[in-house]
Design a protein around this motif. Sequence first.
Motif, short mmCIF file in Angstrom:
data_model
loop_
_atom_site.label_atom_id
_atom_site.label_comp_id
_atom_site.label_asym_id
_atom_site.label_seq_id
_atom_site.Cartn_x
_atom_site.Cartn_y
_atom_site.Cartn_z
N TYR A 169 31.37 51.30 9.69
CA TYR A 169 31.62 49.89 10.00
C TYR A 169 31.23 48.97 8.84
CZ TYR A 169 32.55 51.15 14.85
OH TYR A 169 33.10 51.69 15.99
N TYR A 190 38.61 42.29 15.62
CA TYR A 190 38.80 43.73 15.52
C TYR A 190 37.75 44.48 16.34
CZ TYR A 190 38.56 48.45 13.69
OH TYR A 190 38.50 49.82 13.60
N TRP A 194 39.48 46.20 19.44
CA TRP A 194 39.83 47.57 19.11
C TRP A 194 38.69 48.56 19.37
CZ3 TRP A 194 44.63 49.13 18.34
CH2 TRP A 194 44.84 50.44 17.90
N GLU A 195 37.50 48.24 18.88
CA GLU A 195 36.41 49.21 18.96
C GLU A 195 35.68 49.23 20.30
OE1 GLU A 195 35.59 51.53 16.71
OE2 GLU A 195 37.30 50.91 15.51
N VAL A 199 38.72 51.74 22.88
CA VAL A 199 38.04 53.03 22.96
C VAL A 199 37.74 53.43 24.40
CG1 VAL A 199 35.65 52.21 22.86
CG2 VAL A 199 36.25 54.41 21.82
N GLN A 206 42.33 56.05 21.76
CA GLN A 206 40.91 56.05 21.40
C GLN A 206 40.64 56.92 20.17
OE1 GLN A 206 38.66 59.14 24.20
NE2 GLN A 206 39.93 57.74 25.40
N THR A 209 40.18 54.99 16.91
CA THR A 209 39.06 54.06 16.82
C THR A 209 37.87 54.80 16.23
OG1 THR A 209 38.15 54.59 19.02
CG2 THR A 209 39.86 52.89 18.91
N HIS A 212 35.11 56.13 18.87
CA HIS A 212 35.28 57.41 19.57
C HIS A 212 34.54 58.52 18.83
CE1 HIS A 212 37.08 60.39 22.16
NE2 HIS A 212 37.55 61.05 21.12
#
Length: 264
Positions: A169, A190, A194-195, A199, A206, A209, A212
């Motif tokens: 990250y 984001y 998304w995360e 997920v 997933q 990502t 995951h």
Amino acid sequence: MRQKGDGCLKGMPGRAAAVIGRTTRDIFLTKGMIFAMFFLMVPTFISIYSLLDPSEGMKEWWSMFVPFGLLIYLQILVLIYSLIYGSSMINEDIENRTMTYLAVRGARKAEIFIWKYIGTVLSLLIMVSISIVTTYLVLAAHGSIHTMIAKTGMLLALLCAAYGGIIIYTALFSLMGVLFKRPLMAGLLYAFFWEIIMVNLPFNIQYVTAMHYVRSIFSGDPTADSMMGLERMIDPVFSFIFLLFVSAVLLVIGAMAMSIKDVN
């Protein structure tokens, strides 16, 4: 020409140590560090309260540690702290004109990007490790030393998952810091869309990502895996290696973007 090149190479370790050291000092030796550690220690504070006012069933204290690890550390703290520190990693130096100073001193902008990334990651690893280990020890006080030692695998799995998350990250959000004028807003969109949302959807999406793979590392511990209630987890060793590979790719892209970025 060879002597000049040798001089550049000779000065590189010193410049790297200076930038990494300066980055860690800028993170730790600020007033904001007090607030950063306070929020990072929230799971520890909750754990201390559980000792002062224990509820029934706290002999199985790991039933609290696993949700802390999955929901608070991995999906919130690791993600948010990497976003905050990663997205501001380069922008602060550009705004304060220290990036130009470092470049004039002989360091390439791409090198500065890599060194500042290393300093930021090291700082976050220390901060998160203190919180996770302290929380584990406080919760383990509900049981015996034997149980605490027997469940050490759960602690190590969470630490490895947190480390993998910080590495990937911070690389991602530091790249956003180079590409976007307002990386924090782009990163927030984001991170939460998304995360966190994607997920948790029951689809193969997933797999694209990072979260995951981060959660898969934590699921490498049998106790954590049985309590997380998640399906389609990936091998934890593969997940960690995959995160390192993607992080390296992001760093190369970030360094290339940084080398052509106007910092004046």
